[in-house]
Scaffold this active site. Structure first.
Site, PDB file in Angstrom:
ATOM      1  N   ASP A  40       2.401 -32.466   0.904  1.00  0.00           N
ATOM      2  CA  ASP A  40       1.153 -31.704   1.040  1.00  0.00           C
ATOM      3  C   ASP A  40      -0.041 -32.403   0.396  1.00  0.00           C
ATOM      4  O   ASP A  40       0.118 -33.355  -0.370  1.00  0.00           O
ATOM      5  CB  ASP A  40       1.322 -30.328   0.381  1.00  0.00           C
ATOM      6  CG  ASP A  40       2.066 -29.367   1.280  1.00  0.00           C
ATOM      7  OD1 ASP A  40       2.281 -29.698   2.452  1.00  0.00           O
ATOM      8  OD2 ASP A  40       2.425 -28.281   0.793  1.00  0.00           O
ATOM      9  N   LYS A  62      -3.102 -29.621   4.558  1.00  0.00           N
ATOM     10  CA  LYS A  62      -3.416 -28.300   4.000  1.00  0.00           C
ATOM     11  C   LYS A  62      -4.418 -28.449   2.873  1.00  0.00           C
ATOM     12  O   LYS A  62      -4.086 -28.756   1.746  1.00  0.00           O
ATOM     13  CB  LYS A  62      -2.169 -27.608   3.441  1.00  0.00           C
ATOM     14  CG  LYS A  62      -1.567 -26.612   4.395  1.00  0.00           C
ATOM     15  CD  LYS A  62      -0.805 -25.591   3.613  1.00  0.00           C
ATOM     16  CE  LYS A  62       0.673 -25.851   3.794  1.00  0.00           C
ATOM     17  NZ  LYS A  62       1.502 -24.935   3.001  1.00  0.00           N
ATOM     18  N   MET A 176      -6.689 -21.021  -6.411  1.00  0.00           N
ATOM     19  CA  MET A 176      -7.418 -20.970  -5.135  1.00  0.00           C
ATOM     20  C   MET A 176      -8.621 -20.019  -5.218  1.00  0.00           C
ATOM     21  O   MET A 176      -8.927 -19.326  -4.256  1.00  0.00           O
ATOM     22  CB  MET A 176      -6.485 -20.491  -4.003  1.00  0.00           C
ATOM     23  CG  MET A 176      -5.275 -21.360  -3.813  1.00  0.00           C
ATOM     24  SD  MET A 176      -4.116 -20.704  -2.606  1.00  0.00           S
ATOM     25  CE  MET A 176      -3.301 -19.431  -3.541  1.00  0.00           C
TER      26      MET A 176
HETATM   27  N1  SAH Z   1       2.263 -24.466  -5.826  1.00  0.00           N
HETATM   28  C1  SAH Z   1       1.096 -24.918  -6.529  1.00  0.00           C
HETATM   29  C2  SAH Z   1      -0.122 -24.078  -6.195  1.00  0.00           C
HETATM   30  C3  SAH Z   1      -0.532 -24.169  -4.753  1.00  0.00           C
HETATM   31  S1  SAH Z   1      -1.968 -23.229  -4.398  1.00  0.00           S
HETATM   32  C4  SAH Z   1       1.373 -24.950  -8.018  1.00  0.00           C
HETATM   33  O1  SAH Z   1       2.387 -24.441  -8.475  1.00  0.00           O
HETATM   34  O2  SAH Z   1       0.586 -25.550  -8.738  1.00  0.00           O
HETATM   35  C5  SAH Z   1      -3.235 -24.462  -4.570  1.00  0.00           C
HETATM   36  C6  SAH Z   1      -4.065 -24.175  -5.792  1.00  0.00           C
HETATM   37  O3  SAH Z   1      -3.428 -24.673  -6.947  1.00  0.00           O
HETATM   38  C7  SAH Z   1      -5.416 -24.820  -5.795  1.00  0.00           C
HETATM   39  O4  SAH Z   1      -6.351 -24.122  -5.024  1.00  0.00           O
HETATM   40  C8  SAH Z   1      -5.763 -24.750  -7.265  1.00  0.00           C
HETATM   41  O5  SAH Z   1      -6.142 -23.442  -7.637  1.00  0.00           O
HETATM   42  C9  SAH Z   1      -4.412 -24.998  -7.891  1.00  0.00           C
HETATM   43  N2  SAH Z   1      -4.228 -26.402  -8.290  1.00  0.00           N
HETATM   44  C10 SAH Z   1      -3.244 -27.215  -7.907  1.00  0.00           C
HETATM   45  N3  SAH Z   1      -3.347 -28.417  -8.520  1.00  0.00           N
HETATM   46  C11 SAH Z   1      -4.442 -28.347  -9.296  1.00  0.00           C
HETATM   47  C12 SAH Z   1      -5.085 -29.246 -10.185  1.00  0.00           C
HETATM   48  N4  SAH Z   1      -4.619 -30.476 -10.420  1.00  0.00           N
HETATM   49  N5  SAH Z   1      -6.190 -28.827 -10.848  1.00  0.00           N
HETATM   50  C13 SAH Z   1      -6.682 -27.591 -10.653  1.00  0.00           C
HETATM   51  N6  SAH Z   1      -6.120 -26.700  -9.830  1.00  0.00           N
HETATM   52  C14 SAH Z   1      -5.004 -27.061  -9.165  1.00  0.00           C
END
Ligand code: SAH
Length: 336
Positions: A40, A62, A176
């Protein structure tokens, strides 16, 4: 059973939040088994190096609402590849079961009777605040924490989120949520959260591009607008945010935020990249030199054939050592 007729398997793997060091050992093991890797948008592409050379690498995209492949097509692709006998590594940002739709993908595999395993990952929900110096719970400050999707517009008629209940939780972590930050903060204030509660937005956390905006529940949305703050980011609301003042550790490193181009040959760039990363820098491999074998080995071969006549062997570079021993072993194998 031949290779081809073996049933395939899907590993639904958490890739961690961005820092490539935050992938688990088990995830690396599974990647090494992969015939196909489907990854992803938020996955650090550096991690693809763990896949075998023969593995096919497929980007499923995505980004916000834009999908390179729709979720339906991703589900079908996973099923198709696994049914064809492949070992599939489905690599997802953070943890696959935290707002990652990993559960939906597993449901599809279960419905088709395709074997799968889940390899949990370090979720950005916890790791990103940690790299900003914000512990989500802290004795004396809060003993409750909630993870919330910020994808849902709180002003829509029927919300799946119980905003009233959320206002009673000590630390709130929104994923998000950048697009809806105004609506989220207003909804929390409307449902009883104090406007003065500390709040922070953290973008691209755990990477050299990490950006942090800190304010209060009433000021953070305005700060985000003035600073043109973009996703992906995490919003943390709660008194723990103030701990950042004393617990900041990552974005204070001497080379934090700096990009360094490494011109050394690929094979020798890793050590330097590791040292730079430890100081907070992001490195870009740009090899301008490549070390290759000499076209004429005769001088070395001559020296190797009378090694016993030398008292000292002096090497002037690591490359010299490498090629010397490679040739020596080659010769030894050849003479057996
Ligand atoms: N499964 C993922 C989340 C997916 S939803 C997890 O466990 O981290 C995607 C959201 O994750 C983004 O919109 C943001 O809010 C957050 N996110 C993921 N990586 C990030 C990062 N390095 N810094 C800030 N927010 C992050």
């Amino acid at each position: 059973m031949t290779e081809k007729t073996k049933p395939g398997k899907v590993y639904i793997i958490g890739a961690g939040p961005g820092d490539p060091g935050l992938i688990t050992l088990k995830a690396v093991e599974c990647l090494r088994l992969a015939d196909v890797v489907i990854y992803d948008n938020l996955v650090n592409e550096e991690l693809l190096k763990y896949a075998p050379i023969h593995a096919r690498i497929i980007y499923a995209g995505k980004k916000g609402g834009d999908h390179t492949l729709s979720q339906d097509r991703i589900n079908k692709l996973l099923a198709k590849e696994a049914r064809g006998g492949s070992t599939v590594a489905r690599l997802k940002g953070g943890d696959p079961f935290v707002f990652g739709r990993g559960g939906e993908e597993a449901e599809v595999l279960a419905a088709y009777g395709i074997p799968f395993e889940v390899v949990p990952g370090v979720t950005s929900a916890i790791a990103v605040p940690a790299y900003a110096g914000i512990p989500l719970t802290h004795r004396g400050l809060t003993s409750t924490v909630a993870f919330v999707t910020g994808h849902e517009d709180p002003t829509k008629d029927k919300s799946d989120i119980d905003w009233q209940a959320l206002s009673g939780i000590g630390t709130l972590v929104f994923l998000m949520g950048v697009k809806n930050v105004v609506q989220i903060t207003e909804a929390l204030i409307r449902h009883g959260k104090s406007p003065d509660i500390p709040a922070a937005l953290i973008r691209r956390g755990t990477t050299a591009g990490q950006q942090v905006l800190a304010g209060t529940l009433s000021s953070i949305a305005g700060l985000a607008q003035t600073n043109h703050f973009k996703p992906p980011a995490i919003l943390v609301v709660g008194p723990v945010v103030n701990l950042r003042d004393t617990l900041r550790w990552f974005d204070t490193k001497p080379l934090f935020g700096k990009g360094v181009v490494i011109t050394r040959p690929q094979r020798q760039a890793d050590d330097l990249a590791r040292l730079l990363a430890a100081q907070g820098a992001h490195s870009i491999a740009f090899p301008t030199v490549s070390i290759t074998q000499p076209s004429d080995w005769s001088e070395l071969d001559c020296a190797l054939s009378q090694l016993e006549n030398y008292n000292w062997l002096i090497f002037t570079s690591a490359n010299g050592v490498h090629f010397f021993f490679e040739r020596l072993c080659q010769k030894a194998r050849g003479s057996k």
